[in-house]
Write a protein that holds these residues in place. Structure first.
Motif, mmCIF file in Angstrom:
data_model
loop_
_atom_site.group_PDB
_atom_site.id
_atom_site.type_symbol
_atom_site.label_atom_id
_atom_site.label_comp_id
_atom_site.label_asym_id
_atom_site.label_seq_id
_atom_site.Cartn_x
_atom_site.Cartn_y
_atom_site.Cartn_z
ATOM 1 N N VAL A 87 0.859 -1.185 0.000
ATOM 2 C CA VAL A 87 0.000 0.000 0.000
ATOM 3 C C VAL A 87 0.892 1.230 0.000
ATOM 4 O O VAL A 87 1.772 1.371 0.852
ATOM 5 C CB VAL A 87 -0.925 0.039 1.230
ATOM 6 N N VAL A 88 0.662 2.113 -0.960
ATOM 7 C CA VAL A 88 1.382 3.382 -1.016
ATOM 8 C C VAL A 88 0.422 4.481 -0.581
ATOM 9 O O VAL A 88 -0.579 4.733 -1.240
ATOM 10 C CB VAL A 88 1.910 3.660 -2.440
ATOM 11 N N GLY A 89 0.725 5.105 0.561
ATOM 12 C CA GLY A 89 -0.127 6.190 1.040
ATOM 13 C C GLY A 89 -0.750 5.892 2.386
ATOM 14 O O GLY A 89 -1.248 4.781 2.625
ATOM 15 N N LEU B 95 1.639 -7.621 4.349
ATOM 16 C CA LEU B 95 1.305 -6.258 3.927
ATOM 17 C C LEU B 95 2.475 -5.328 4.213
ATOM 18 O O LEU B 95 2.957 -5.249 5.351
ATOM 19 C CB LEU B 95 0.060 -5.768 4.675
ATOM 20 N N ASP B 96 2.932 -4.631 3.174
ATOM 21 C CA ASP B 96 3.921 -3.564 3.319
ATOM 22 C C ASP B 96 3.204 -2.228 3.113
ATOM 23 O O ASP B 96 2.505 -2.043 2.109
ATOM 24 C CB ASP B 96 5.041 -3.690 2.282
ATOM 25 N N VAL B 97 3.388 -1.305 4.053
ATOM 26 C CA VAL B 97 2.770 0.018 3.958
ATOM 27 C C VAL B 97 3.866 1.053 3.793
ATOM 28 O O VAL B 97 4.720 1.208 4.675
ATOM 29 C CB VAL B 97 1.920 0.336 5.199
ATOM 30 N N LEU C 91 5.390 6.715 13.394
ATOM 31 C CA LEU C 91 3.978 6.997 13.140
ATOM 32 C C LEU C 91 3.547 8.365 13.658
ATOM 33 O O LEU C 91 2.369 8.735 13.507
ATOM 34 C CB LEU C 91 3.109 5.914 13.783
ATOM 35 N N THR C 92 4.470 9.116 14.244
ATOM 36 C CA THR C 92 4.141 10.424 14.816
ATOM 37 C C THR C 92 4.421 11.532 13.817
ATOM 38 O O THR C 92 5.549 11.661 13.332
ATOM 39 C CB THR C 92 4.959 10.678 16.090
ATOM 40 N N VAL D 208 7.016 0.887 6.124
ATOM 41 C CA VAL D 208 8.228 1.270 5.392
ATOM 42 C C VAL D 208 8.250 2.791 5.272
ATOM 43 O O VAL D 208 7.364 3.383 4.639
ATOM 44 C CB VAL D 208 8.263 0.624 3.984
ATOM 45 N N THR D 209 9.235 3.422 5.880
ATOM 46 C CA THR D 209 9.349 4.880 5.816
ATOM 47 C C THR D 209 10.518 5.331 4.945
ATOM 48 O O THR D 209 10.658 6.527 4.690
ATOM 49 C CB THR D 209 9.510 5.466 7.224
#
Length: 509
Positions: free
Chosen positions: A189-191, A210-212, A296-297, A325-326
């Protein structure tokens, strides 16, 4: 030739049609590229889609819906509500579905619009079409033109190298393919905006892995969601004032946060800080890992970007089969995604939760609108900055109004914004009929005064703070300005719609 053409059969276009009928004006058509009404709710059917404000505010003030099943209504109920409104208020004979608007040109000699149409498609944008009979297209003439295409209409694909090379399934959240099953697949998922926040927990439960891919974190409130008991729904049905009271309270809370915390940030920064503390506490309760919490902040102030509500989003990242994934994406390959650190993660399905085109050419407005002296509105706004009197009209485009234009969105219910814009437009159209006017255009003086006032007020908002530069928010245009937001209260906007001076417009017979 219809007197009025409305483009878009979502809630905005339907509201204009309903209020025209209430004024006794029946000579209009509503065009939409899709095969049914509902706009954004007709297009967005991804797993988990729901309203992200309390259901009590998500309906017309004149048509409360006592039947919402949950405090935050699922998408299919909103679409069903749209269908009921179209039938109840007699809009069906005025609908021309499956017809896309390609271009609109104002004929200054004849004082009318020449609107080029083509056959629409089920996956097309909601605002650019018309024709219940599935017309092949052609040219349509009308005296007045109202663009009522919502801002969340045209899906935006990410600008990632190699996206076209991906050999697996690619799907945008706004055009979901329900025939594709992700069970047992590796999904990327991109976004992580409002759509991603809703679809990610659903995919986490279905996919094998799932990779985000997150570019910008989102502020998330706890979601006070629950099934509305049948007894309460019966009460709303037999005693509508009870539902109106709930609507009033939820709208007031939204207004306080938006107007005092965001619009008047310089006077009440403590409200923004309070919202951030609540969101941080929610994150701490749901994510025990401090390293994951940091990722996530958000690093921008609350209000720079649309926040949302969820109790399931953060816990999804604590699952062993979900990875956040950042690291920025370098490119897409045939079999997966490569990040800048050189790591390639395989994927069978790529989900684009990347939002919509908004403040850019081809989106605002969603089709070429050519006014006086051949000036195209979208190109003009892109070159000269966005502006519109009361968010609806500009001097060099006569006989035209754009719902949801620059400086439109307030902290009020989306339906309150729609109804205020409709009130403004229908007042002018009724006055044009009364005066026998063939051409109507807002005067330069009132238009420029309104625009200058909006830009001055914007300087005191949270949106003018430097931290917003890191938010990647659709509130902002390419100049870093935020003409998407109107820095005033919803109550003020509604009052202005009822009381602005009609002589701010020039009526030409």
């Amino acid at each position: 030739m219809p007197e009025i053409v409305i483009v878009g059969a979502g809630f905005s276009g339907m509201c204009v049609g309903i209020q025209l009928l209430r004024r006794g004006i029946r000579d209009f058509v509503i065009l939409d590229a899709a095969e049914s009404v509902g706009g954004v709710w007709r297009h967005n059917t991804y797993p988990g889609v729901a309203v992200d404000i309390p259901s009590s505010t998500y309906c017309y003030s004149f048509e409360p819906n006592p039947g919402w099943s949950r405090a935050f209504a699922p998408g299919e109920e909103v679409r069903a509500y749209a269908e009921r409104c179209a039938t109840k208020y007699g809009l069906r004979p005025h609908l021309r579905l499956n017809t896309r608007v390609e271009k609109a040109v104002f004929d200054a000699d004849a004082h009318l619009w020449r609107i080029s149409t083509a056959r629409g498609t089920s996956g097309g944008t909601s605002g650019v079409s018309g024709g219940a009979s599935g017309e092949e297209g052609g040219e349509l003439e009308a005296r007045f033109l109202v663009c009522a295409v919502g801002p969340l209409d045209q899906p935006k694909d990410p600008d990632i190298p190699g996206l076209a090379d991906f050999a697996g399934k690619v799907v945008h959240t706004a055009r979901w393919d329900h025939g594709h099953d992700v069970r047992g697949e590796r999904v990327a998922v991109v976004g992580t905006g409002a759509s991603g926040l809703q679809v990610i927990p659903e995919l986490a439960e279905r996919a094998a892995h799932l990779d985000v891919y997150q570019r910008t974190p989102i502020w998330v409130f706890p979601k006070v969601d629950f099934a509305i008991p049948p007894a309460v729904r019966r009460l709303f049905r037999v005693f509508p004032p009870a539902q109106r009271l709930v609507r009033l309270v939820t709208t007031a809370v939204s207004e306080v946060v938006m107007v005092l915390g965001i619009v008047h940030y310089s006077k009440a920064p403590f409200l923004v800080r309070g919202a951030e503390l609540l969101c941080r506490a929610h994150l701490r309760r749901q994510v025990p890992d401090p390293a994951l919490r940091r990722r996530l902040t958000p690093r921008y102030g609350f209000g720079c970007k649309r926040p949302s509500f969820s109790n399931r989003y953060f816990p999804a990242f604590t699952r062993k089969d979900v990875e956040l994934v950042t690291e920025p994406i370098a490119r897409v390959t045939a079999s997966g995604i490569v990040t800048r650190d050189g790591v390639e993660r395989p994927a069978d399905t790529l989900v684009l939760a990347t939002g919509f085109k908004i403040l850019e050419p081809g989106a605002t407005p969603p089709f070429p609108v050519v006014g006086l002296d051949g000036v195209e509105l979208g190109g003009h706004w892109d070159r000269e900055r966005y502006h519109a009197y009361e968010g609806l009209s500009v001097p060099f485009v006569p006989n035209f109004w754009m719902m949801n234009g620059p400086y439109t969105v307030t902290g009020a219910s989306w339906f309150s914004i729609i109804e205020a814009g409709t009130t403004h437009i229908v007042r002018v159209l009724a006055e044009a009929r009364r005066r026998g006017a063939r051409r109507v255009a807002v005067r330069r003086g009132p238009h420029d005064a309104f625009t200058a006032d909006m830009r001055r007020r914007m300087r005191g908002t949270i949106l003018a703070q430097p931290s917003c530069a890191r938010s990647n928010s659709y509130y902002f245009d390419k100049r870093g300005e935020a003409p998407y937001i109107r820095p005033q209260s919803g109550l003020h906007v509604q009052r202005r719609a009822r009381t602005f001076d009609l002589d701010d417009y020039e009526f030409t017979r």
